[in-house]
Design a protein around this motif. Structure first.
Motif, PDB file in Angstrom:
ATOM      1  N   PRO A 294       0.765  -1.250   0.000  1.00 25.34           N
ATOM      2  CA  PRO A 294       0.000   0.000   0.000  1.00 25.34           C
ATOM      3  C   PRO A 294       0.794   1.297   0.000  1.00 25.34           C
ATOM      4  O   PRO A 294       0.181   2.374  -0.029  1.00 25.34           O
ATOM      5  CB  PRO A 294      -0.824  -0.115   1.287  1.00 25.34           C
ATOM      6  N   PHE A 295       2.127   1.249   0.027  1.00 25.52           N
ATOM      7  CA  PHE A 295       2.907   2.477   0.113  1.00 25.52           C
ATOM      8  C   PHE A 295       3.989   2.522  -0.964  1.00 25.52           C
ATOM      9  O   PHE A 295       4.090   1.611  -1.786  1.00 25.52           O
ATOM     10  CB  PHE A 295       3.517   2.616   1.513  1.00 25.52           C
ATOM     11  N   ASP A 296       4.780   3.584  -0.948  1.00 26.12           N
ATOM     12  CA  ASP A 296       5.772   3.807  -2.008  1.00 26.12           C
ATOM     13  C   ASP A 296       7.174   3.332  -1.648  1.00 26.12           C
ATOM     14  O   ASP A 296       8.090   3.452  -2.470  1.00 26.12           O
ATOM     15  CB  ASP A 296       5.835   5.302  -2.356  1.00 26.12           C
ATOM     16  N   LYS A 297       7.348   2.839  -0.433  1.00 24.63           N
ATOM     17  CA  LYS A 297       8.667   2.370   0.002  1.00 24.63           C
ATOM     18  C   LYS A 297       8.461   1.413   1.152  1.00 24.63           C
ATOM     19  O   LYS A 297       7.472   1.531   1.900  1.00 24.63           O
ATOM     20  CB  LYS A 297       9.535   3.545   0.459  1.00 24.63           C
ATOM     21  N   TYR A 298       9.398   0.457   1.309  1.00 22.07           N
ATOM     22  CA  TYR A 298       9.443  -0.295   2.551  1.00 22.07           C
ATOM     23  C   TYR A 298      10.886  -0.385   3.002  1.00 22.07           C
ATOM     24  O   TYR A 298      11.785  -0.698   2.217  1.00 22.07           O
ATOM     25  CB  TYR A 298       8.867  -1.704   2.431  1.00 22.07           C
ATOM     26  N   GLY A 299      11.088  -0.086   4.274  1.00 21.23           N
ATOM     27  CA  GLY A 299      12.428  -0.170   4.836  1.00 21.23           C
ATOM     28  C   GLY A 299      12.388  -0.710   6.247  1.00 21.23           C
ATOM     29  O   GLY A 299      11.328  -0.761   6.891  1.00 21.23           O
ATOM     30  N   MET A 300      13.554  -1.129   6.736  1.00 22.57           N
ATOM     31  CA  MET A 300      13.705  -1.573   8.117  1.00 22.57           C
ATOM     32  C   MET A 300      15.017  -1.024   8.656  1.00 22.57           C
ATOM     33  O   MET A 300      16.029  -1.028   7.943  1.00 22.57           O
ATOM     34  CB  MET A 300      13.714  -3.106   8.207  1.00 22.57           C
ATOM     35  N   THR A 301      14.993  -0.549   9.885  1.00 25.15           N
ATOM     36  CA  THR A 301      16.220  -0.180  10.580  1.00 25.15           C
ATOM     37  C   THR A 301      16.502  -1.239  11.628  1.00 25.15           C
ATOM     38  O   THR A 301      15.613  -1.608  12.397  1.00 25.15           O
ATOM     39  CB  THR A 301      16.085   1.198  11.253  1.00 25.15           C
ATOM     40  N   GLY A 302      17.727  -1.739  11.666  1.00 23.47           N
ATOM     41  CA  GLY A 302      18.123  -2.726  12.667  1.00 23.47           C
ATOM     42  C   GLY A 302      18.996  -2.063  13.715  1.00 23.47           C
ATOM     43  O   GLY A 302      20.107  -1.623  13.413  1.00 23.47           O
ATOM     44  N   ILE A 303      18.496  -1.968  14.944  1.00 22.33           N
ATOM     45  CA  ILE A 303      19.183  -1.203  15.979  1.00 22.33           C
ATOM     46  C   ILE A 303      19.213  -1.976  17.293  1.00 22.33           C
ATOM     47  O   ILE A 303      18.450  -2.905  17.513  1.00 22.33           O
ATOM     48  CB  ILE A 303      18.515   0.165  16.223  1.00 22.33           C
ATOM     49  N   GLU A 304      20.106  -1.554  18.161  1.00 23.80           N
ATOM     50  CA  GLU A 304      20.112  -1.964  19.564  1.00 23.80           C
ATOM     51  C   GLU A 304      20.856  -0.910  20.378  1.00 23.80           C
ATOM     52  O   GLU A 304      21.738  -0.221  19.834  1.00 23.80           O
ATOM     53  CB  GLU A 304      20.742  -3.354  19.749  1.00 23.80           C
ATOM     54  N   PRO A 305      20.425  -0.746  21.635  1.00 19.10           N
ATOM     55  CA  PRO A 305      19.354  -1.418  22.359  1.00 19.10           C
ATOM     56  C   PRO A 305      17.983  -1.011  21.817  1.00 19.10           C
ATOM     57  O   PRO A 305      17.754   0.143  21.484  1.00 19.10           O
ATOM     58  CB  PRO A 305      19.523  -0.924  23.790  1.00 19.10           C
ATOM     59  N   PHE A 306      17.093  -1.977  21.751  1.00 21.76           N
ATOM     60  CA  PHE A 306      15.695  -1.739  21.394  1.00 21.76           C
ATOM     61  C   PHE A 306      14.899  -2.795  22.138  1.00 21.76           C
ATOM     62  O   PHE A 306      15.090  -3.988  21.910  1.00 21.76           O
ATOM     63  CB  PHE A 306      15.493  -1.864  19.882  1.00 21.76           C
ATOM     64  N   TYR A 307      14.038  -2.354  23.041  1.00 26.58           N
ATOM     65  CA  TYR A 307      13.418  -3.273  23.992  1.00 26.58           C
ATOM     66  C   TYR A 307      12.141  -3.912  23.469  1.00 26.58           C
ATOM     67  O   TYR A 307      11.241  -4.272  24.223  1.00 26.58           O
ATOM     68  CB  TYR A 307      13.183  -2.554  25.322  1.00 26.58           C
ATOM     69  N   VAL A 330      10.173 -10.433  10.964  1.00 28.57           N
ATOM     70  CA  VAL A 330      10.148  -9.583   9.778  1.00 28.57           C
ATOM     71  C   VAL A 330       8.788  -9.664   9.094  1.00 28.57           C
ATOM     72  O   VAL A 330       8.216  -8.640   8.678  1.00 28.57           O
ATOM     73  CB  VAL A 330      11.284  -9.985   8.814  1.00 28.57           C
ATOM     74  N   ALA A 331       8.225 -10.867   8.985  1.00 28.42           N
ATOM     75  CA  ALA A 331       6.908 -11.029   8.351  1.00 28.42           C
ATOM     76  C   ALA A 331       5.827 -10.319   9.151  1.00 28.42           C
ATOM     77  O   ALA A 331       4.917  -9.685   8.580  1.00 28.42           O
ATOM     78  CB  ALA A 331       6.583 -12.514   8.204  1.00 28.42           C
ATOM     79  N   HIS A 332       5.890 -10.426  10.463  1.00 27.58           N
ATOM     80  CA  HIS A 332       4.889  -9.799  11.328  1.00 27.58           C
ATOM     81  C   HIS A 332       4.842  -8.293  11.084  1.00 27.58           C
ATOM     82  O   HIS A 332       3.773  -7.711  10.859  1.00 27.58           O
ATOM     83  CB  HIS A 332       5.229 -10.092  12.787  1.00 27.58           C
ATOM     84  N   GLU A 333       6.000  -7.653  11.126  1.00 31.30           N
ATOM     85  CA  GLU A 333       6.042  -6.195  10.966  1.00 31.30           C
ATOM     86  C   GLU A 333       5.674  -5.783   9.545  1.00 31.30           C
ATOM     87  O   GLU A 333       5.018  -4.752   9.345  1.00 31.30           O
ATOM     88  CB  GLU A 333       7.411  -5.652  11.356  1.00 31.30           C
ATOM     89  N   LEU A 334       6.094  -6.563   8.566  1.00 25.78           N
ATOM     90  CA  LEU A 334       5.725  -6.246   7.185  1.00 25.78           C
ATOM     91  C   LEU A 334       4.210  -6.319   7.001  1.00 25.78           C
ATOM     92  O   LEU A 334       3.609  -5.448   6.352  1.00 25.78           O
ATOM     93  CB  LEU A 334       6.429  -7.208   6.225  1.00 25.78           C
ATOM     94  N   ALA A 335       3.568  -7.335   7.558  1.00 23.04           N
ATOM     95  CA  ALA A 335       2.114  -7.475   7.417  1.00 23.04           C
ATOM     96  C   ALA A 335       1.369  -6.284   8.009  1.00 23.04           C
ATOM     97  O   ALA A 335       0.268  -5.930   7.569  1.00 23.04           O
ATOM     98  CB  ALA A 335       1.648  -8.775   8.064  1.00 23.04           C
ATOM     99  N   HIS A 336       1.965  -5.667   9.026  1.00 19.55           N
ATOM    100  CA  HIS A 336       1.348  -4.481   9.621  1.00 19.55           C
ATOM    101  C   HIS A 336       1.209  -3.340   8.620  1.00 19.55           C
ATOM    102  O   HIS A 336       0.382  -2.435   8.834  1.00 19.55           O
ATOM    103  CB  HIS A 336       2.179  -3.994  10.805  1.00 19.55           C
ATOM    104  N   GLN A 337       2.004  -3.335   7.570  1.00 19.62           N
ATOM    105  CA  GLN A 337       1.857  -2.258   6.601  1.00 19.62           C
ATOM    106  C   GLN A 337       0.448  -2.266   6.005  1.00 19.62           C
ATOM    107  O   GLN A 337      -0.096  -1.214   5.670  1.00 19.62           O
ATOM    108  CB  GLN A 337       2.918  -2.369   5.508  1.00 19.62           C
ATOM    109  N   TRP A 338      -0.148  -3.449   5.887  1.00 15.67           N
ATOM    110  CA  TRP A 338      -1.550  -3.557   5.472  1.00 15.67           C
ATOM    111  C   TRP A 338      -2.475  -3.371   6.670  1.00 15.67           C
ATOM    112  O   TRP A 338      -3.407  -2.577   6.616  1.00 15.67           O
ATOM    113  CB  TRP A 338      -1.809  -4.924   4.837  1.00 15.67           C
ATOM    114  N   TRP A 339      -2.209  -4.136   7.728  1.00 12.66           N
ATOM    115  CA  TRP A 339      -3.124  -4.217   8.867  1.00 12.66           C
ATOM    116  C   TRP A 339      -2.510  -3.502  10.069  1.00 12.66           C
ATOM    117  O   TRP A 339      -1.769  -4.081  10.841  1.00 12.66           O
ATOM    118  CB  TRP A 339      -3.442  -5.665   9.196  1.00 12.66           C
ATOM    119  N   GLY A 340      -2.806  -2.226  10.204  1.00 11.68           N
ATOM    120  CA  GLY A 340      -2.252  -1.396  11.267  1.00 11.68           C
ATOM    121  C   GLY A 340      -1.836  -0.053  10.717  1.00 11.68           C
ATOM    122  O   GLY A 340      -2.090   0.990  11.325  1.00 11.68           O
ATOM    123  N   ASP A 341      -1.194  -0.075   9.537  1.00  8.70           N
ATOM    124  CA  ASP A 341      -0.709   1.168   8.945  1.00  8.70           C
ATOM    125  C   ASP A 341      -1.665   1.673   7.855  1.00  8.70           C
ATOM    126  O   ASP A 341      -2.115   2.805   7.905  1.00  8.70           O
ATOM    127  CB  ASP A 341       0.694   0.967   8.380  1.00  8.70           C
TER     128      ASP A 341
END
Length: 583
Positions: A294-307, A330-341
């Protein structure tokens, strides 16, 4: 969102993403208030906090809004944390506005009242005084988090890279920007972040430009042209390496980005479990069942500490570095782009509309690869939910009690509710329901009753019985059975023995085994005790309830010796080792 606990249908494209670009807010305000935010334009200066010179930063927020009621609007109220976020001044059309924070919120008195149909704009200059830089107690960290490379944290943990990031769900955006901090008011946004040269700032939407300021700093300018809730707005800055890919979905090429620490860049390309190509394949799979990304880009930032395990910021998920290459997270957060975002919960009572959908999506992407993995995942969900339900608190999925807004019922039980709905209506109807749900509420808000209305409409039936017991009530069925055979009739008595839960009305299969062969019979069980007579000419060796594991239930006394091998053998739930459980 995930936290770490001690953690095919063809869709019509006529109403999909493109038509929403560069538009005003399209959200339906579930929480009625006097104005509707059209756009946030935020500038933040993170140069000093990332270079270790200060624990504070300055910001400027421009808010475009319009009245939402048929009465003149002479003031607007905004959320801001009274301790950490200080608004120094506010202007509209060059005129300084009166401010009042006595109510705990920020009230701006407009110089000229607005009528219905008018649009207003205010500029707020503010600073954040204490974003909770470590080693301050975690309780002080709200909204904005900053960690410096080499710092020693709890348990002799050493911070690998300097990082600053925002994390707002459910209501912490007010700690780092003045806003109307409610998920029901979605707006467009533009975010710019000034950082030291060498740092990369990632945010929502597309990167419009990166400017070298000539003073050992750079400013990253991002804009999101689709409506977004404040809890999904974010900025994350570190010395990232950027791994690039492209997802071609239909006729659209979508940039895909992994923002990772330099030492993780090869994993983003080559990790055998999950890498950027895996993400692209997931985007294509979800697009095949939910409609185009549904959007024009998908990205992920990998960081720590992240609780947390991950957080589905719109178009730019924040991932815990320990799970940035975990396929399920990764699948869980990606699916949120449809359901949540794209389709966003209307109130926090409806959190299951976000989390159950994303959790079931991560299971379905496993099913797409391997049916056995899907079955194991669903059994895992059941076992973890049963564990929380029996050892902590039993509560309904809808409007969870304080402290359980991100409880396992919202994730694992909710995923099972969707699975049971799918089994009841069939795949074609189930995905038609999701298609309608998307097209009716894309880039807007939905509440639980909206989803139920869609289900009723698509199935042309009243499904209130199903949602009343599984969403609005608590617990799950616990079934026992006895059976006997007389001639060609097998008599089975099914009892529901659960306590502190309703008696469930559920379609159920009763499996009769004879010589290792299974014969299933479909019944409707709805009473505390109910008897069924089944026509069966062979000798019945054993009887099992729900032999294909379609109901979230327990069956005390039903043992493995009662069933024989083969696909669909009933699952016996056992407690498994902890997994990074969703939050």
């Amino acid at each position: 969102m995930r936290v770490i606990l001690a953690a095919l249908l063809i869709f019509s494209c006529s109403s999909f993403a493109g038509q929403f670009k560069a538009s005003a807010s399209t959200s339906t305000s579930v929480t009625l208030h006097a104005y509707d935010v059209v756009k946030y334009k935020l500038n933040m200066d993170w140069y000093k906090i990332l270079s270790g010179q200060s624990h504070a930063f300055n910001g400027r927020m421009q808010i475009t809004f319009r009245p939402s009621l048929d009465v003149p609007l002479d003031s607007i109220r905004l959320d801001k944390d009274p301790a950490y976020l200080r608004v120094d001044s506010a202007f509209s059309g060059g005129n300084r506005l009166k401010m009042d924070s006595s109510s705990g919120k920020l009230t701006l008195v407009l110089d000229i009242p607005l009528s219905a149909g008018d649009t207003g704009k205010v500029d707020l200059y503010y600073h954040v005084t204490d974003p909770g830089v470590y080693p301050s107690p975690d309780s002080l960290q709200k909204g904005l988090y900053i960690y410096y490379k080499g710092a020693q944290l709890t348990g002799q943990y050493t911070v690998p890279e300097t990082v600053a990031y925002t994390m707002s769900e459910p209501s912490d955006a007010r700690y780092w920007m003045p806003c109307y901090d409610d998920p029901s008011d979605k707006a467009l946004c533009a975010i710019s972040v000034r950082v030291p040269t060498g740092f990369v700032a990632a945010s929502n939407g597309t990167l419009d430009s990166t400017i070298d300021n000539g003073d050992n700093s750079s400013t990253f300018y991002w804009s999101e042209d689709y409506p977004i809730a404040t809890y999904l707005m974010c900025a994350t800055a570190a010395r990232f390496s950027v791994v690039k890919g492209t997802a071609v979905i239909g006729k659209k090429s979508i940039p895909v980005r992994y923002y990772v620490y330099p030492q993780d860049s090869s994993k983003a390309v080559n990790n055998p479990v999950c890498n950027i190509d895996t993400v692209i394949s997931m985007m294509k799979f979800f697009s095949s069942i939910y409609g185009p990304y549904p959007f024009d880009k998908y990205g992920m930032t990998g960081i720590e500490p992240f609780y947390y395990g991950g957080m589905e910021h719109q178009t730019i998920t924040t991932m815990n570095r320990n799970y940035e290459f975990d396929r399920r997270d990764v699948a869980h957060e990606l699916a949120h782009q449809w359901w949540g975002d794209m389709v966003t919960l209307g109130t926090w009572k409806d959190i299951w509309l976000n989390e159950s959908f994303a959790t079931y999506s991560e299971a379905m992407q496993l099913q797409h690869l391997d049916e056995a993995s899907f079955e194991n995942e669903m059994n895992f969900y059941a076992a973890r939910f049963f564990q929380e339900d029996s050892t902590q608190l039993r509560y309904p999925i809808y409007a969870p009690p304080t402290g359980y807004i991100f409880g396992l019922a919202e994730y694992y039980k909710g995923a099972w509710v969707l699975h049971m709905l799918r089994n009841y209506v069939g795949d074609t109807t189930f995905f038609a329901i999701l298609n309608r749900y998307r097209t009716d509420y894309e880039y807007r808000n939905a509440v639980t009753s909206d989803f139920i209305d869609v289900v009723d409409s698509v199935t042309n039936s009243d499904m209130s019985w199903f949602f009343d017991e599984w969403i609005f009530d608590q617990g799950y069925p616990v079934y026992t059975k006895t059976f006997s055979q007389s001639g060609d009739t097998v008599s089975v008595t099914v009892s529901q023995i659960q306590t502190n839960a309703p008696k469930f009305r559920m379609p159920m299969e009763i499996g009769v085994y004879s010589g290792g062969a299974l014969s299933p019979f479909q019944v409707i069980d709805s009473l505390p005790g109910q008897s069924f007579k089944l026509y069966f000419q062979e000798k019945a060796d054993s009887v099992v309830l729900d032999p294909y594991n379609k109901i979230l239930a327990r069956y005390p006394g039903q043992s493995l010796t009662e069933v024989s091998g083969g696909k669909g053998t009933p699952a016996i739930y056992t407690l498994l080792q902890n997994y990074p459980n969703p939050f």
